[in-house]
Design an enzyme around this catalytic site. Structure first.
Site, PDB file in Angstrom:
ATOM      1  N   GLY A 279       0.827  -1.196   0.000  1.00 18.72           N
ATOM      2  CA  GLY A 279       0.000   0.000   0.000  1.00 18.72           C
ATOM      3  C   GLY A 279       0.858   1.241   0.000  1.00 18.72           C
ATOM      4  O   GLY A 279       2.079   1.193  -0.121  1.00 18.72           O
TER       5      GLY A 279
ATOM      6  N   ASP B  89      -9.745   6.407   0.740  1.00 12.94           N
ATOM      7  CA  ASP B  89      -9.117   5.536  -0.255  1.00 12.94           C
ATOM      8  C   ASP B  89      -9.971   4.285  -0.468  1.00 12.94           C
ATOM      9  O   ASP B  89      -9.471   3.163  -0.432  1.00 12.94           O
ATOM     10  CB  ASP B  89      -7.705   5.155   0.177  1.00 12.94           C
ATOM     11  CG  ASP B  89      -6.850   4.700  -1.010  1.00 12.94           C
ATOM     12  OD1 ASP B  89      -5.843   4.031  -0.763  1.00 12.94           O
ATOM     13  OD2 ASP B  89      -7.197   5.007  -2.161  1.00 12.94           O
TER      14      ASP B  89
ATOM     15  N   THR C 243       3.435  -2.469   3.817  1.00 13.59           N
ATOM     16  CA  THR C 243       3.507  -3.751   3.126  1.00 13.59           C
ATOM     17  C   THR C 243       2.756  -4.779   3.964  1.00 13.59           C
ATOM     18  O   THR C 243       2.858  -4.773   5.185  1.00 13.59           O
ATOM     19  CB  THR C 243       4.973  -4.186   2.952  1.00 13.59           C
ATOM     20  OG1 THR C 243       5.670  -3.161   2.231  1.00 13.59           O
ATOM     21  CG2 THR C 243       5.066  -5.487   2.188  1.00 13.59           C
TER      22      THR C 243
END
Length: 923
Positions: free
Chosen positions: A694, A811, A698
């Site tokens: 990301g 997101d 990780t």
């Protein structure tokens, strides 16, 4: 001859004519083959393939291509070129090909059997793709093959024919889900030096024929389902690395293995092996990493182990070793990690460990150790110390203050006494301090105020006294504060409200007096609040409903009065104890479910029979008959209630202490080794366990067998505040929310340069994987798609409307929507989420947050952060579910802007037919 020369001349002229005059191709045969292969592929416009031009005479200047003097292709390297598609059988037409590297792409389908016709090939690398099916037997025809890597695909089994590749030197098929046995024919690979078959589901015995691989130095068979004993024949090899961990091996380790004097890495943990360690292991002068944890080894560890000066990692966790700990383990000053927990040693920690300058991690918990703690006078690199559950006595030494880089200290469940040394204030990086279940006394030293990085502080079950110190006021990052079961007096300090990150606050079992400060309602992230077994008076503060995340509330065994109206809006409570107080009036409707255990010895309470669930009223509670009856206790009755409650309190307080201690100890025993197991299962977060990456972190997969499978997110701080901010934000956000469609935080661990967040592993991966990565693509009928869409909407609605203040994710995308075994969605990755305080003006930022293709136009240009931006991203996710196309997809034309939203709008405006947009496989 003239006719032939004429044709050659015309062909040369044709190469310089404009396209309408082409009638003969000037590209040689290998170039034509490459173009034929590329027609099976989809890639980005900026790909290396953009240099492949049909008008060239040969492909020798094309990206990724190398040729011999005859203009024939000898090497094709398209690694990490974002290629989607399949490998065509045309590959066999590259007759001079010696090296083929298509690794780290999105290539699907099967390996064509025609690859066996590439007889000159020496290097074949197809790792990190989504190839599936059988590895073709024809690969065994590649007699010149020296390097073969097929790792991280989805193959079925290992064909025995691979044993015919007699020149093979490096061979890896890791993480492919392989089943069946390791072929005994692999013993024919006499030149192989590296054989990696780990992280599969291989079964059966380890073939002793592998001992015929006389050049083998690195053998990795870990993380499979191999059974039986370790073949003694392997002792004939000059191995430097032997990985057999996390299998089902049993029996004793053959003596021949202990005598492989070339060994540098011996990892055989996570099996059913047993026996004593022979003295011969001290002759392994090159041994660096030695792990035996989670087996059944016993006896005394050879006392001269470590004298060879090479050991860096020793992990014998969870065995049955006895006797003293070898004092030479740190003699070479190379040792970085020493983990000996859950054994049955005798004696104390060798004093030599206090001078082990290289030591970073010391874990010897629950191992029956006695004596005093060492003087840590020269261990400047120590980061993690866990010595809980032993029988250490006397006080904590001032030399602990020299561990200036340490992030975690756990000395709980020992017999330590005396005062805390003020030198603990030197530990500026300390993030977790657990001193619980000892006999420490006196006030907490004010120097602790310097430990401003603390996230977890547990000093429970000691004899600390005095008032709760103001030093805690500086620990603004604290998420857990447990001072329960001590002798703290005075009142609950009002500065508690300044510890905004608190999730777990426990002050029970002290002698605190006065009222619960009204400022406690400012701790809006609280999940657990325990003020039980004190002498608190007054009422529960009004506006307690602001604690919307509160799940566990215990204020039992106090002298609290008045009604419970302030608790009427707490809808997520899972555990409640208000027993042995002086509460009066009706029990709120939302608390009636706790009737049988949570309100004992509060004679002034009643249950309103107007409630729909009045049939569950216990015989211990009267019915509320009128408003006057609910509040009509006389002063005399109140005094009698108080007298009775006080008398009963003294009668049960001992039993309460015992029960509370037992429950917490059981919980601690279950959780104490979780992160240790995670780190060992992933070889300290080795890249081979990566399952995702990301913006800030990780993600690794940790398989702990019966203990479950976890996802571990590692966030690197890198000396910047952004990483720490991201970690804290993720912990704060995930730690406070509880919803079936949100990923649940299991645990956290903070180191100096990074942090770890632990989640349950989701079996079906992400929605992105299901939609775009798994091949062949799984069938997603509309009921499943609807389930995913609704579940994601529920989770998002909870963040936006049920959290106070609301949470903006920022997101939302398929990669951040994880699917469990029931295909239920769970929103994850709150690393860039922002708690949106609606009372403050909208913040503007110069940094674009989110992922291209999912960012609302207003967010892209103004950096505005709002719930509406999440809703736009969710709309893009819905389009992906409906169309099964990526938000940014190279298959869209330039006029569509490579954007799913624009593509759908364009196609719909042109056709007005839903079939054109909807995924055909779902119809």
């Amino acid at each position: 001859m003239r006719f032939k020369a004429g044709l050659i001349y015309l062909s040369m002229v044709a190469c310089f004519l404009p396209p309408p005059f082409y009638f003969v191709s000037c590209l040689n045969s290998d170039g034509q083959t490459l173009l034929s292969l590329s027609r099976r592929w989809i890639t980005t416009p900026q790909s290396i393939l953009s240099s492949w031009n049909a008008s060239d005479a040969d492909p020798c200047l094309w990206g990724g291509v190398l040729c011999d003097p005859n203009k024939l292709v000898v090497s094709l390297n398209l690694s990490s070129s974002h290629i989607m598609g399949e490998i065509g059988p045309e590959i066999s037409m590259l007759t001079q090909l010696k090296s083929l590297n298509l690794s780290s792409n999105y290539i699907s389908g099967t390996i064509p059997s025609q690859i066996g016709n590439c007889s000159r090939i020496q290097q074949l690398d197809l790792a990190n793709n989504i190839l599936s099916g059988k590895i073709p037997k024809s690969v065994g025809n590649l007699l010149d093959l020296m390097y073969l890597d097929l790792s991280y695909n989805q193959f079925i089994s290992l064909p025995p024919d691979l044993g015919n590749c007699s020149n093979l030197e490096q061979f890896a098929v890791v993480g492919c889900g392989l089943t069946g046995p390791v072929p005994s024919s692999f013993g024919q690979l006499t030149k192989v030096t590296l054989l990696y078959l780990s992280i599969n589901q291989l079964s059966g015995n380890i073939p002793p024929q592998l001992a015929n691989c006389t050049s083998l130095t690195d053998l990795q068979l870990n993380d499979n389902q191999l059974e039986g004993s370790i073949p003694s024949e392997l002792g004939r090899l000059k191995l430097t690395t032997l990985y057999l961990f996390t299998n089902r091996l049993t029996g004793e380790v053959p003596m021949s293995i202990w005598k492989i004097d070339t060994l540098e890495n011996l990892l055989i943990n996570g099996n059913g092996l047993f026996g004593e360690l022979p003295i011969e292991i001290v002759q392994l002068k090159h041994l660096k990493v030695f792990t035996l944890y989670d087996n059944h080894f016993f006896g005394v560890i050879p006392q001269s182990l470590g004298i060879n000066d090479s050991l860096t990692i020793v992990d014998f966790y969870n065995n049955s070793f006895s006797g003293p700990i070898p004092p030479n383990l740190c003699s070479g000053n190379q040792l970085e990690r020493l983990i000996l927990g859950f054994n049955s040693f005798q004696g104390s920690i060798p004093s030599e460990f206090g001078n082990c300058a290289s030591l970073k991690r010391l874990i010897i918990n629950n191992s029956n150790l006695t004596g005093v703690l060492p003087h840590f006078v020269n261990t400047p690199n120590m980061l993690h110390m866990n010595l809980e559950g032993n029988r250490f006595t006397r006080q904590i030494l001032g030399s602990f203050g020299k561990l200036t880089n340490i992030t975690l200290i756990n000395l709980s469940k020992n017999r330590l006494s005396g005062l805390l040394p003020m030198e603990l204030g030197n530990l500026l990086w300390l993030q977790a301090l657990d001193l619980s279940h000892n006999a420490l006394e006196g006030p907490l030293p004010p120097e602790l105020a310097s430990c401003s990085m603390l996230l977890k502080f547990n000093a429970s079950h000691n004899f600390f006294n005095g008032s709760i110190p103001t030093a805690l006021q500086t620990m603004s990052r604290l998420s857990t504060l447990d001072l329960s079961q001590n002798q703290f007096s005075g009142s609950i300090p009002t500065f508690i409200s300044e510890l905004k990150a608190l999730v777990d606050l426990q002050l029970g079992g002290n002698t605190l007096r006065g009222m619960i400060p009204s400022s406690v309602i400012e701790l809006e992230r609280l999940v657990t609040l325990n003020f039980s077994y004190n002498g608190l008076t007054g009422r529960i503060p009004s506006n307690f409903s602001k604690l919307v995340m509160l799940q566990n509330l215990d204020v039992s065994h106090n002298h609290l009065t008045n009604n419970l109206a302030s608790l009427s809006e707490l809808h997520v409570l899972a555990n409640l104890n208000l027993s042995y107080n002086l509460f009066i009036g009706p029990i709120p409707a939302n608390l009636v479910k706790f009737l049988n255990s949570s309100f004992l010895e509060n004679p002034g309470l009643c249950v309103d029979c107007g409630l729909d669930n009045c049939d569950v009223v216990s015989r211990n509670f009267r019915h509320c008959t009128s408003h006057s009856d609910q509040t009509s206790l006389t002063k005399f009755q109140t005094a009698m209630v108080a007298l009775g409650a006080s008398a009963f309190l003294f009668a049960v307080i001992g039993l309460g202490f015992m029960f509370h201690s037992g429950q917490r100890e059981k919980h601690d025993i279950e959780d104490r080794s979780l992160f240790h197991k995670v780190m060992e299962a992933t070889e300290d977060l080795n890249d081979r366990y990566i399952i995702g990456r990301g913006t800030h972190g990780t993600v690794y997969k940790a398989s702990l067998g019966p203990d479950g499978v976890y996802a571990v997110k590692k966030l690197m701080f890198g000396g910047s505040k952004e990483g720490i901010t991201s970690m804290v934000r993720e912990v704060e956000t995930i730690g406070k929310v509880r919803h079936r469609n949100l990923v649940r935080l299991e645990d956290i661990q903070m180191e100096k340069d990074y942090g770890l967040i632990l989640y349950k592993y989701m079996q079906n991966g992400s929605l992105h994987d299901i939609l775009h990565e798994v091949h062949p693509p799984p069938l997603l009928d509309w009921s499943i798609r609807c389930k995913i869409a609704l579940g994601t909407a529920h989770g998002l609605a909870y963040l936006h409307f049920d959290c106070d203040p609301p949470v903006v994710h920022r997101d939302i995308k398929p990669m951040n929507i994880l699917l469990d075994e029931e295909m239920e969605p769970h929103i994850s990755d709150f690393g860039i989420a922002k708690l949106l305080d609606q009372s403050s003006p909208t913040l503007m930022s110069g940094t674009l947050r989110g992922t291209i293709g999912y960012i609302a136009p207003e967010c892209a240009f103004t950096s505005k952060e709002s719930k509406e931006c999440d809703v736009y991203s969710y709309g893009v996710v819905l389009l992906e579910l409906i169309t099964r196309r990526k938000a940014v997809d190279p298959s869209f034309s330039d006029t569509d802007g490579l954007d799913l939203v624009k593509w759908v709008r364009s196609v719909w405006n042109e056709n007005k037919e839903i079939e054109v947009v909807v995924d055909a496989a779902g119809l």
